[in-house]
Design an enzyme around this catalytic site. Structure first.
Site, PDB file in Angstrom:
ATOM      1  N   ASP A 109     -15.117  -3.282  13.762  1.00 10.92           N
ATOM      2  CA  ASP A 109     -15.729  -3.496  12.448  1.00 10.92           C
ATOM      3  C   ASP A 109     -16.228  -4.937  12.311  1.00 10.92           C
ATOM      4  O   ASP A 109     -16.879  -5.283  11.328  1.00 10.92           O
ATOM      5  CB  ASP A 109     -14.786  -3.090  11.307  1.00 10.92           C
ATOM      6  CG  ASP A 109     -13.518  -3.922  11.259  1.00 10.92           C
ATOM      7  OD1 ASP A 109     -13.279  -4.737  12.179  1.00 10.92           O
ATOM      8  OD2 ASP A 109     -12.743  -3.755  10.282  1.00 10.92           O
ATOM      9  N   SER A 110     -15.961  -5.769  13.339  1.00 13.30           N
ATOM     10  CA  SER A 110     -16.593  -7.086  13.408  1.00 13.30           C
ATOM     11  C   SER A 110     -18.111  -6.933  13.415  1.00 13.30           C
ATOM     12  O   SER A 110     -18.842  -7.896  13.159  1.00 13.30           O
ATOM     13  CB  SER A 110     -16.138  -7.834  14.665  1.00 13.30           C
ATOM     14  OG  SER A 110     -16.223  -6.992  15.802  1.00 13.30           O
ATOM     15  N   LYS A 143      -9.044   2.828  16.151  1.00 17.58           N
ATOM     16  CA  LYS A 143      -8.138   1.686  15.930  1.00 17.58           C
ATOM     17  C   LYS A 143      -7.907   1.543  14.426  1.00 17.58           C
ATOM     18  O   LYS A 143      -8.864   1.654  13.646  1.00 17.58           O
ATOM     19  CB  LYS A 143      -8.738   0.395  16.493  1.00 17.58           C
ATOM     20  CG  LYS A 143      -7.844  -0.832  16.244  1.00 17.58           C
ATOM     21  CD  LYS A 143      -8.278  -2.050  17.039  1.00 17.58           C
ATOM     22  CE  LYS A 143      -9.404  -2.813  16.413  1.00 17.58           C
ATOM     23  NZ  LYS A 143      -9.138  -3.310  15.047  1.00 17.58           N
ATOM     24  N   GLU A 189      -5.673  -0.963  11.514  1.00 13.03           N
ATOM     25  CA  GLU A 189      -4.956  -2.220  11.339  1.00 13.03           C
ATOM     26  C   GLU A 189      -3.670  -2.001  10.543  1.00 13.03           C
ATOM     27  O   GLU A 189      -3.634  -1.192   9.611  1.00 13.03           O
ATOM     28  CB  GLU A 189      -5.849  -3.230  10.601  1.00 13.03           C
ATOM     29  CG  GLU A 189      -7.085  -3.618  11.396  1.00 13.03           C
ATOM     30  CD  GLU A 189      -7.899  -4.719  10.738  1.00 13.03           C
ATOM     31  OE1 GLU A 189      -7.464  -5.280   9.707  1.00 13.03           O
ATOM     32  OE2 GLU A 189      -8.987  -5.032  11.266  1.00 13.03           O
ATOM     33  N   GLU A 249      -3.472  -9.863  17.390  1.00 11.47           N
ATOM     34  CA  GLU A 249      -4.509 -10.860  17.095  1.00 11.47           C
ATOM     35  C   GLU A 249      -3.914 -12.052  16.364  1.00 11.47           C
ATOM     36  O   GLU A 249      -3.130 -11.893  15.407  1.00 11.47           O
ATOM     37  CB  GLU A 249      -5.620 -10.226  16.233  1.00 11.47           C
ATOM     38  CG  GLU A 249      -6.688 -11.244  15.822  1.00 11.47           C
ATOM     39  CD  GLU A 249      -7.965 -10.630  15.288  1.00 11.47           C
ATOM     40  OE1 GLU A 249      -8.094  -9.387  15.243  1.00 11.47           O
ATOM     41  OE2 GLU A 249      -8.858 -11.420  14.907  1.00 11.47           O
TER      42      GLU A 249
HETATM   43  O1  KIV Z   1     -13.414  -5.631  14.968  1.00 11.11           O
HETATM   44  C1  KIV Z   1     -13.100  -6.204  16.010  1.00 11.11           C
HETATM   45  O2  KIV Z   1     -13.939  -6.719  16.749  1.00 11.11           O
HETATM   46  C2  KIV Z   1     -11.688  -6.264  16.350  1.00 11.11           C
HETATM   47  C3  KIV Z   1     -11.309  -7.005  17.586  1.00 11.11           C
HETATM   48  C4  KIV Z   1     -11.516  -8.436  17.414  1.00 11.11           C
HETATM   49  C5  KIV Z   1      -9.919  -6.714  18.003  1.00 11.11           C
HETATM   50  O3  KIV Z   1     -10.887  -5.725  15.656  1.00 11.11           O
END
Ligand code: KIV
Length: 323
Positions: free
Chosen positions: A63-64, A132, A134, A199
């Site tokens: 989600d980055s 993924k 969090e 992280e």
């Molecule tokens: O969204 C992302 O890029 C991430 C990674 C930095 C682990 O969660």
């Protein structure tokens, strides 16, 4: 149908990496064998192809995306539909790596049933092989695994918690907080998470958790003792327009490379140095009447010797027509 594809004779990527598909159980096996896991984010077809062909084991459609591709201030506003759109593009590019889709903020914070339904969309509509999430959402991990969806956990500096944390701050900085992080990691692993991203935590905390945990840890800003490492693609190649975090290493300067290419292109256009005659299409030789004919730029006159079957449909057809 082959149930257990063998790597013998498997095709190679352009970098010489053999192609047996990386799966979530394969990551566990890598931990057991002491093989470091490489992971990187990607958000589109060309970068995902490059990352996969370079032999990176896990590709996260993170989600980055919100920040490094869409220019948003944090990761909170990216939507399920936006994440699905980019996950599909990545999936089309990848042959070997495990493709993991990040569940965006809000898509798993309500009921477990809604969260599972959203995760199913990533698998069914976009081809994700894992999702993924969090935080220490143990019940949700159990429900996702029950629904046959492999899960990557994510603990420590979880960016979707930025407002609660009051900024992007290193986590687990006291003995109690390290114990809590450790307990969360164990609980996620017991619930079925196949691997856990750590992280923004002290190296010592990540090392202690990695040593005890049954599943692999993948670190980002968590030191070198994790079972694997992940970076954001745009950090790796300096394409973020922001000062890098301490844990980022630039392996290339794509900003400088692209900037120079774009400036040289603009200058060439301004000086009429692009395109050249060799980069231009010409009328067929039978229509050209010497040098003047070669210079013709208009549409062939009605009744001219122009074969409409040669009409251009794509770049390859352009080549055929021009030769
Ligand atoms: O969204 C992302 O890029 C991430 C990674 C930095 C682990 O969660």
């Amino acid at each position: 149908m082959s149930i257990n594809p063998s790597s013998a004779g498997a095709p190679l990527t352009p970098s010489g990496v053999s192609l047996p598909k990386v799966t979530m159980p394969a990551l566990g096996e890598m931990k057991r064998q002491g093989k470091p896991i490489s992971a990187l984010t990607a958000y589109d077809y060309p970068t995902a192809r490059l990352v996969d062909e370079a032999g990176v084991d896990l590709i996260l459609v993170g989600d980055s995306l919100a920040m490094v591709v869409l220019g948003q201030e944090n990761t909170l506003s990216v939507t399920v539909d936006e994440m699905l759109h980019h996950t599909r593009a990545v999936r089309r590019a990848v042959r070997r790596a495990l493709v993991v889709a990040d569940m965006p903020f809000g898509s798993y914070h309500g009921s477990i049933a809604d969260a599972v339904a959203n995760a199913v969309r990533f698998v069914k509509e976009a081809g994700a092989e894992a999702v993924k999430i969090e935080g220490p959402r143990v019940e949700l991990v159990r429900a996702l695994v029950d629904a046959e969806i492999p899960v990557v956990g994510h603990l420590g500096l979880t960016p979707q918690s930025v407002n609660r944390f009051g900024g992007y701050r290193v986590q687990a900085r006291t003995a109690d907080a390290v114990l809590e992080l450790q307990a969360d990691a164990f609980a996620l692993a017991r619930a079925g998470a196949g691997t856990i991203v750590l992280e923004g935590v002290p190296r010592e905390a990540a090392a202690a958790i990695t040593a005890e945990l049954s599943v692999p840890t993948i670190g980002i800003g968590a030191g070198p003792d994790c079972n694997g490492q992940i970076l954001v693609f745009h950090d790796l190649v300096n394409l973020t327009f922001a000062p890098p975090a301490k844990f980022v290493r630039h392996y290339a300067d794509a900003s400088a490379l692209f900037r120079s290419a774009i400036e040289r292109y603009r200058e060439d256009v301004e000086h009429r140095a692009f395109p050249s005659d060799a980069e231009s299409y010409h009328l067929p030789a039978r229509m050209a009447t010497g040098a003047a004919g070669r210079q013709a730029t208009g549409v062939p006159a009605v009744g001219a010797d122009f074969d409409s079957d040669e009409a251009v449909v794509n770049r390859d057809a352009f080549e055929d027509w021009a030769n």
